[in-house]
Design an enzyme around this catalytic site. Structure first.
Site, PDB file in Angstrom:
ATOM      1  N   HIS A 159      -0.052 -16.154 -25.397  1.00 25.68           N
ATOM      2  CA  HIS A 159      -0.058 -14.955 -26.177  1.00 25.68           C
ATOM      3  C   HIS A 159       1.401 -14.811 -26.605  1.00 25.68           C
ATOM      4  O   HIS A 159       2.262 -15.192 -26.189  1.00 25.68           O
ATOM      5  CB  HIS A 159      -0.093 -13.674 -25.379  1.00 25.68           C
ATOM      6  CG  HIS A 159      -1.628 -13.122 -25.282  1.00 25.68           C
ATOM      7  ND1 HIS A 159      -2.545 -13.198 -26.315  1.00 25.68           N
ATOM      8  CD2 HIS A 159      -2.217 -12.956 -24.148  1.00 25.68           C
ATOM      9  CE1 HIS A 159      -3.633 -12.677 -25.948  1.00 25.68           C
ATOM     10  NE2 HIS A 159      -3.616 -12.514 -24.648  1.00 25.68           N
ATOM     11  N   CYS A 188       0.385 -17.669 -31.596  1.00 26.47           N
ATOM     12  CA  CYS A 188       0.053 -17.275 -33.095  1.00 26.47           C
ATOM     13  C   CYS A 188       1.293 -17.123 -33.814  1.00 26.47           C
ATOM     14  O   CYS A 188       2.283 -16.723 -33.201  1.00 26.47           O
ATOM     15  CB  CYS A 188      -0.869 -16.025 -32.957  1.00 26.47           C
ATOM     16  SG  CYS A 188      -2.462 -16.028 -32.304  1.00 26.47           S
ATOM     17  N   ARG A 231      -0.767 -20.672 -36.381  1.00 31.05           N
ATOM     18  CA  ARG A 231      -0.436 -21.135 -35.427  1.00 31.05           C
ATOM     19  C   ARG A 231       0.677 -21.832 -35.414  1.00 31.05           C
ATOM     20  O   ARG A 231       1.051 -22.510 -36.218  1.00 31.05           O
ATOM     21  CB  ARG A 231      -1.765 -22.151 -34.712  1.00 31.05           C
ATOM     22  CG  ARG A 231      -2.865 -21.510 -34.400  1.00 31.05           C
ATOM     23  CD  ARG A 231      -2.895 -20.263 -33.430  1.00 31.05           C
ATOM     24  NE  ARG A 231      -4.278 -19.756 -33.228  1.00 31.05           N
ATOM     25  CZ  ARG A 231      -4.639 -18.687 -33.878  1.00 31.05           C
ATOM     26  NH1 ARG A 231      -3.784 -17.969 -34.821  1.00 31.05           N
ATOM     27  NH2 ARG A 231      -6.048 -18.158 -33.480  1.00 31.05           N
TER      28      ARG A 231
END
Length: 258
Positions: free
Chosen positions: A160, A234, A243
């Site tokens: 994340h 991300c 990305r």
């Protein structure tokens, strides 16, 4: 009356945002650090001697779906991180002798620790990139079907960028020459950052191929087989539109006596 309703709705939305951005981070960070300590205790005590997590391997895939989505969720609401990447292939070395293949860890199992000194990061590595079972715990996930640490091919990870522990929040700060360590029981794998792809599409499966090279931006990546690490997340922050990719090559493998 309408103003009161709008105020109430605004307060509820604000509380939801606080919960998602702040509270989930606290929970995930605490849980991830406890998992790191648990792994270290197990390794020091010799628990699970000879199990499948000790040696590098090539995974079989996690069966989560046919679509390829590269990298961890970055937006506050999470995102799809399913992947069916290409299998790791054979190739030459890139600074250290690749380790032999063996059976891999179980799906969703935390079996290693990723350490990035520049970012002050120590985070568990788990098998698979399932959002709820792995990434939302603040772990980084290993793409099934890519190489395990030290093996020929590409050891590819997702994490994340924001929320749920956000282990890759500052991945964009990594530069060529930075060290990345992967610890498994009794072994430390040292990779050195070589290339950064600041932005590519979520479907750019080339970045986690055995010889990583962007299929969207072909000027980025490698051309020769070897032992690589790929870190994906991300970008921009709080979105999952693109990305960010960081690549490195294996420099050394050190066996650590207990």
């Amino acid at each position: 009356m309408a103003a009161e309703v709008l105020t109430t709705v605004g307060v509820v939305v604000a509380l939801l945002v606080v919960h998602q951005v702040w509270w989930t981070n606290r929970q995930a960070v605490a849980g991830a650090q406890e998992q790191v300590r648990a792994l270290e205790r197990a390794w020091e005590g010799g628990e699970g001697e000879g199990d499948a997590s000790l040696a590098p391997s090539v995974g079989e895939g996690d069966g989560q779906g046919a679509g390829v989505v590269v990298g961890g969720s970055g937006g506050a609401g999470g995102g799809d991180v399913r992947a069916s990447p290409p299998a790791a292939g054979a190739g030459g070395g890139t600074g250290a002798r690749p380790a032999p293949a063996a059976a891999g860890p179980a799906r969703d199992e935390a079996y290693g620790v990723l350490r990035i000194p520049r970012l002050g990061l120590s985070v568990p590595v788990a098998e698979g990139v399932d959002r709820r079972a792995v990434l939302d715990k603040g772990y980084v996930g290993h793409y099934p079907g890519t190489a395990q640490p030290g093996a020929e091919g590409n050891f590819a990870l997702a994490g994340h960028r924001n929320t749920h522990g956000e282990p890759f929040r500052y991945l964009n700060r990594l530069r060529e020459g930075d060290e990345v360590f992967v610890d498994l029981r009794g072994r430390r794998y040292t990779y050195v950052v070589g290339k950064v792809l600041a932005e590519t599409s979520p479907g750019d499966v080339g970045v986690i191929a055995p010889v990583p090279r962007s299929s969207v931006r072909p000027g980025y990546g490698y051309e020769s087989a070897g032992s690589y690490i790929t870190l994906t997340t991300c970008t921009p922050e709080y979105t999952s539109k693109y990305r960010l990719v960081v690549w490195g090559t294996l420099r050394s493998v050190v066996s650590e006596a207990r």
